[in-house]
Design an enzyme around this catalytic site. Structure first.
Site, PDB file in Angstrom:
ATOM      1  N   ASN A  48       0.841  -1.203   0.000  1.00 21.49           N
ATOM      2  CA  ASN A  48       0.000   0.000   0.000  1.00 21.49           C
ATOM      3  C   ASN A  48       0.876   1.253   0.000  1.00 21.49           C
ATOM      4  O   ASN A  48       1.951   1.281   0.605  1.00 21.49           O
ATOM      5  CB  ASN A  48      -1.005   0.004   1.170  1.00 21.49           C
ATOM      6  CG  ASN A  48      -0.382  -0.142   2.531  1.00 21.49           C
ATOM      7  OD1 ASN A  48       0.641  -0.787   2.690  1.00 21.49           O
ATOM      8  ND2 ASN A  48      -0.993   0.459   3.531  1.00 21.49           N
ATOM      9  N   GLU A  61      -3.475  -4.566  -2.938  1.00 21.71           N
ATOM     10  CA  GLU A  61      -4.084  -5.514  -3.887  1.00 21.71           C
ATOM     11  C   GLU A  61      -4.327  -4.874  -5.246  1.00 21.71           C
ATOM     12  O   GLU A  61      -4.091  -5.486  -6.289  1.00 21.71           O
ATOM     13  CB  GLU A  61      -5.428  -6.021  -3.340  1.00 21.71           C
ATOM     14  CG  GLU A  61      -5.352  -6.784  -2.042  1.00 21.71           C
ATOM     15  CD  GLU A  61      -5.516  -5.896  -0.812  1.00 21.71           C
ATOM     16  OE1 GLU A  61      -4.970  -4.774  -0.783  1.00 21.71           O
ATOM     17  OE2 GLU A  61      -6.209  -6.339   0.119  1.00 21.71           O
ATOM     18  N   CYS A  92     -10.427  -4.910   0.942  1.00 22.73           N
ATOM     19  CA  CYS A  92     -11.532  -3.955   1.078  1.00 22.73           C
ATOM     20  C   CYS A  92     -12.510  -4.144  -0.092  1.00 22.73           C
ATOM     21  O   CYS A  92     -12.210  -4.836  -1.075  1.00 22.73           O
ATOM     22  CB  CYS A  92     -11.000  -2.522   1.130  1.00 22.73           C
ATOM     23  SG  CYS A  92     -10.546  -1.851  -0.474  1.00 22.73           S
TER      24      CYS A  92
HETATM   25  N1  THU Z   1      -5.149  -1.412   2.841  1.00 20.39           N
HETATM   26  C1  THU Z   1      -4.643  -2.248   1.891  1.00 20.39           C
HETATM   27  O1  THU Z   1      -3.606  -1.965   1.262  1.00 20.39           O
HETATM   28  N2  THU Z   1      -5.292  -3.413   1.663  1.00 20.39           N
HETATM   29  C2  THU Z   1      -6.349  -3.877   2.391  1.00 20.39           C
HETATM   30  O2  THU Z   1      -6.799  -4.983   2.155  1.00 20.39           O
HETATM   31  C3  THU Z   1      -6.915  -3.040   3.448  1.00 20.39           C
HETATM   32  C4  THU Z   1      -6.371  -1.657   3.561  1.00 20.39           C
HETATM   33  C5  THU Z   1      -4.407  -0.184   3.131  1.00 20.39           C
HETATM   34  C6  THU Z   1      -5.048   1.096   2.681  1.00 20.39           C
HETATM   35  C7  THU Z   1      -4.422   2.089   3.646  1.00 20.39           C
HETATM   36  O3  THU Z   1      -3.164   2.465   3.150  1.00 20.39           O
HETATM   37  C8  THU Z   1      -4.207   1.282   4.929  1.00 20.39           C
HETATM   38  O4  THU Z   1      -4.247  -0.071   4.528  1.00 20.39           O
HETATM   39  C9  THU Z   1      -5.239   1.542   6.003  1.00 20.39           C
HETATM   40  O5  THU Z   1      -6.525   1.400   5.524  1.00 20.39           O
END
Ligand code: THU
Length: 140
Positions: A48, A61, A92
């Protein structure tokens, strides 16, 4: 469903963990890594990346699937998702939609900080998905 990890599952989970370790989660400090496998056995991993304009941040993802699509891939089998959380890191809603449209009904490996693995097909996580078929009157 909780299952014992096989060697090929652990390799994909390791790729996701290594990506997680490079996460740019400066604001939430919630580090996520994802590793997406193609039918030919290649792995595309991503983490992320957050923005100071919070809503512009992007999940691991979606970066993984967009990177793979950009590289010309079109057939996928599995994705592993790893964070540091005690709870299983589930994708998400936005990632479920984008993954389903671009990667199809892949297996989703979700892990927790204890190292447990939960696996589900994407259609179980996103039943009755809206797709281009509905949008384009039956065409793909
Ligand atoms: N996030 C992801 O990268 N993948 C997920 O499945 C859930 C959330 C990230 C987005 C943001 O940078 C941080 O996690 C908190 O929500």
């Amino acid at each position: 469903m909780l299952i014992k990890t096989t060697a090929s599952e652990s390799a994909l989970i390791t790729a996701a963990s290594e990506a997680r370790d490079k996460s740019k989660a400066k604001f939430s400090h919630f580090r996520v890594g994802a590793a997406l496998e193609t039918r030919s056995g290649k792995t595309y991993s991503a983490f992320n990346v957050e923005s100071s304009s919070y809503g512009l941040s992007m999940c691991a993802e979606r970066i993984a699937v967009w990177t793979a699509i950009t590289a010309g891939e079109s057939e996928f089998t599995r994705i592993a998702i790893v964070s540091d959380a005690e709870d299983f890191c589930t994708p998400c809603g936005a990632c479920r939609q984008v993954l389903f449209e671009l990667a199809g009904d892949i297996e989703v490996y979700m892990t927790n900080s204890k190292g447990d693995l939960k696996t589900e097909r994407l259609t179980s996580l996103l039943p009755d998905a809206f797709t281009s078929k509905t949008l384009l009157n039956g065409r793909d």
